[in-house]
Design a protein around this motif. Sequence first.
Motif, PDB file in Angstrom:
ATOM      1  N   UNK A 227       3.974  -8.762  -2.999  1.00  0.00           N
ATOM      2  CA  UNK A 227       4.020  -7.310  -2.891  1.00  0.00           C
ATOM      3  C   UNK A 227       3.000  -6.728  -3.863  1.00  0.00           C
ATOM      4  N   UNK A 228       2.181  -5.790  -3.410  1.00  0.00           N
ATOM      5  CA  UNK A 228       1.149  -5.245  -4.288  1.00  0.00           C
ATOM      6  C   UNK A 228       1.748  -4.374  -5.383  1.00  0.00           C
ATOM      7  N   UNK A 229       1.034  -4.332  -6.520  1.00  0.00           N
ATOM      8  CA  UNK A 229       1.425  -3.453  -7.611  1.00  0.00           C
ATOM      9  C   UNK A 229       1.002  -2.025  -7.305  1.00  0.00           C
ATOM     10  N   UNK A 230       1.226  -1.153  -8.261  1.00  0.00           N
ATOM     11  CA  UNK A 230       0.914   0.272  -8.095  1.00  0.00           C
ATOM     12  C   UNK A 230      -0.526   0.480  -7.657  1.00  0.00           C
ATOM     13  N   UNK A 231      -0.697   1.191  -6.570  1.00  0.00           N
ATOM     14  CA  UNK A 231      -1.982   1.556  -5.982  1.00  0.00           C
ATOM     15  C   UNK A 231      -2.856   0.356  -5.607  1.00  0.00           C
ATOM     16  N   UNK A 232      -2.229  -0.760  -5.272  1.00  0.00           N
ATOM     17  CA  UNK A 232      -2.978  -1.947  -4.861  1.00  0.00           C
ATOM     18  C   UNK A 232      -2.804  -2.207  -3.367  1.00  0.00           C
ATOM     19  N   UNK A 233      -3.760  -2.937  -2.812  1.00  0.00           N
ATOM     20  CA  UNK A 233      -3.704  -3.374  -1.417  1.00  0.00           C
ATOM     21  C   UNK A 233      -4.274  -4.782  -1.341  1.00  0.00           C
ATOM     22  N   UNK A 234      -3.750  -5.559  -0.402  1.00  0.00           N
ATOM     23  CA  UNK A 234      -4.231  -6.932  -0.217  1.00  0.00           C
ATOM     24  C   UNK A 234      -4.124  -7.300   1.249  1.00  0.00           C
ATOM     25  N   UNK A 235      -4.922  -8.283   1.653  1.00  0.00           N
ATOM     26  CA  UNK A 235      -4.850  -8.739   3.042  1.00  0.00           C
ATOM     27  C   UNK A 235      -4.760 -10.250   3.089  1.00  0.00           C
ATOM     28  N   UNK A 236      -4.205 -10.724   4.191  1.00  0.00           N
ATOM     29  CA  UNK A 236      -4.128 -12.160   4.455  1.00  0.00           C
ATOM     30  C   UNK A 236      -5.536 -12.668   4.721  1.00  0.00           C
ATOM     31  N   UNK A 237      -5.763 -13.982   4.598  1.00  0.00           N
ATOM     32  CA  UNK A 237      -7.105 -14.530   4.832  1.00  0.00           C
ATOM     33  C   UNK A 237      -7.700 -14.172   6.194  1.00  0.00           C
ATOM     34  N   UNK A 238      -6.858 -13.996   7.221  1.00  0.00           N
ATOM     35  CA  UNK A 238      -7.393 -13.644   8.539  1.00  0.00           C
ATOM     36  C   UNK A 238      -7.774 -12.166   8.644  1.00  0.00           C
ATOM     37  N   UNK A 239      -7.440 -11.367   7.636  1.00  0.00           N
ATOM     38  CA  UNK A 239      -7.787  -9.951   7.614  1.00  0.00           C
ATOM     39  C   UNK A 239      -6.937  -9.095   8.524  1.00  0.00           C
ATOM     40  N   UNK A 240      -6.019  -9.691   9.263  1.00  0.00           N
ATOM     41  CA  UNK A 240      -5.186  -8.957  10.225  1.00  0.00           C
ATOM     42  C   UNK A 240      -3.943  -8.344   9.590  1.00  0.00           C
ATOM     43  N   UNK A 241      -3.451  -8.951   8.527  1.00  0.00           N
ATOM     44  CA  UNK A 241      -2.234  -8.490   7.859  1.00  0.00           C
ATOM     45  C   UNK A 241      -2.614  -7.836   6.543  1.00  0.00           C
ATOM     46  N   UNK A 242      -2.156  -6.603   6.353  1.00  0.00           N
ATOM     47  CA  UNK A 242      -2.489  -5.835   5.148  1.00  0.00           C
ATOM     48  C   UNK A 242      -1.195  -5.337   4.524  1.00  0.00           C
ATOM     49  N   UNK A 243      -1.073  -5.504   3.219  1.00  0.00           N
ATOM     50  CA  UNK A 243       0.024  -4.915   2.467  1.00  0.00           C
ATOM     51  C   UNK A 243      -0.574  -3.863   1.546  1.00  0.00           C
ATOM     52  N   UNK A 244      -0.024  -2.643   1.592  1.00  0.00           N
ATOM     53  CA  UNK A 244      -0.551  -1.537   0.791  1.00  0.00           C
ATOM     54  C   UNK A 244       0.590  -0.820   0.081  1.00  0.00           C
ATOM     55  N   UNK A 245       0.481  -0.715  -1.241  1.00  0.00           N
ATOM     56  CA  UNK A 245       1.488  -0.037  -2.049  1.00  0.00           C
ATOM     57  C   UNK A 245       1.615   1.411  -1.625  1.00  0.00           C
ATOM     58  N   UNK A 246       2.852   1.877  -1.514  1.00  0.00           N
ATOM     59  CA  UNK A 246       3.091   3.277  -1.172  1.00  0.00           C
ATOM     60  C   UNK A 246       3.920   3.972  -2.241  1.00  0.00           C
ATOM     61  N   UNK A 247       4.816   3.239  -2.874  1.00  0.00           N
ATOM     62  CA  UNK A 247       5.622   3.750  -3.981  1.00  0.00           C
ATOM     63  C   UNK A 247       6.233   2.541  -4.691  1.00  0.00           C
ATOM     64  N   UNK A 248       6.907   2.746  -5.820  1.00  0.00           N
ATOM     65  CA  UNK A 248       7.459   1.586  -6.547  1.00  0.00           C
ATOM     66  C   UNK A 248       8.424   0.718  -5.744  1.00  0.00           C
ATOM     67  N   UNK A 249       9.034   1.259  -4.700  1.00  0.00           N
ATOM     68  CA  UNK A 249       9.964   0.458  -3.900  1.00  0.00           C
ATOM     69  C   UNK A 249       9.591   0.437  -2.422  1.00  0.00           C
TER      70      UNK A 249
END
Length: 186
Positions: free
Chosen positions: A55-77
């Motif tokens: 799970x990304x930290x505050x104001x962070x975003x990350x993607x899976x190696x295939x670039x298709x899956x993205x997780x983006x922080x929206x709030x602390x929970x």
Amino acid sequence: MAEEASRLDEYLAAVGAVAGLSVRVDEALEVATLRYFAPQGEFAAVLREITGLTLPGAQEAASAPDGQLILAWRSPTETLCLDGNPARLVQIAARLASLEDGCLVSLTGGLQVLRVTGERSADLLCRLGGTGSIPRPGEARRSRMADVPVLAVSLTAGETLLVVDRAYSEHLIGWIRETLLDFADA
């Protein structure tokens, strides 16, 4: 709404190249929210096992190696999960469904994703929301653009995803259209 997206795509095909920008509605991305009590709990551990992403930290975003899956922080929970592979999102939802410390809720019908790319993308975002709304690569920033709430997600330089409530997407698209007219005249 699909009609508005189609009109935007037609308009941007003619104007986007002139402006050094590409803006398009990304209908391929499924959107879900991940809500959890703690970013280190069982929910987070199972998500990491399934996706390989934490799970990304505050104001962070990350993607899976295939670039298709993205997780983006929206709030602390809360983290947004964007996926170009609908079947994978169904599998993730099924694995997380039995956990008590978090849940996944599909928001695909409620959120619209716009993909902004090009050398003048920062100029466009600045005009829509100011310099504070422009994320650096690996960031997710909540701000107001065109006076509506938007989550701007950047994973690579020169590309930003704008995630907006569908109720406000026509308004945001209208502002983008008018701003691109200014760019085309310049």
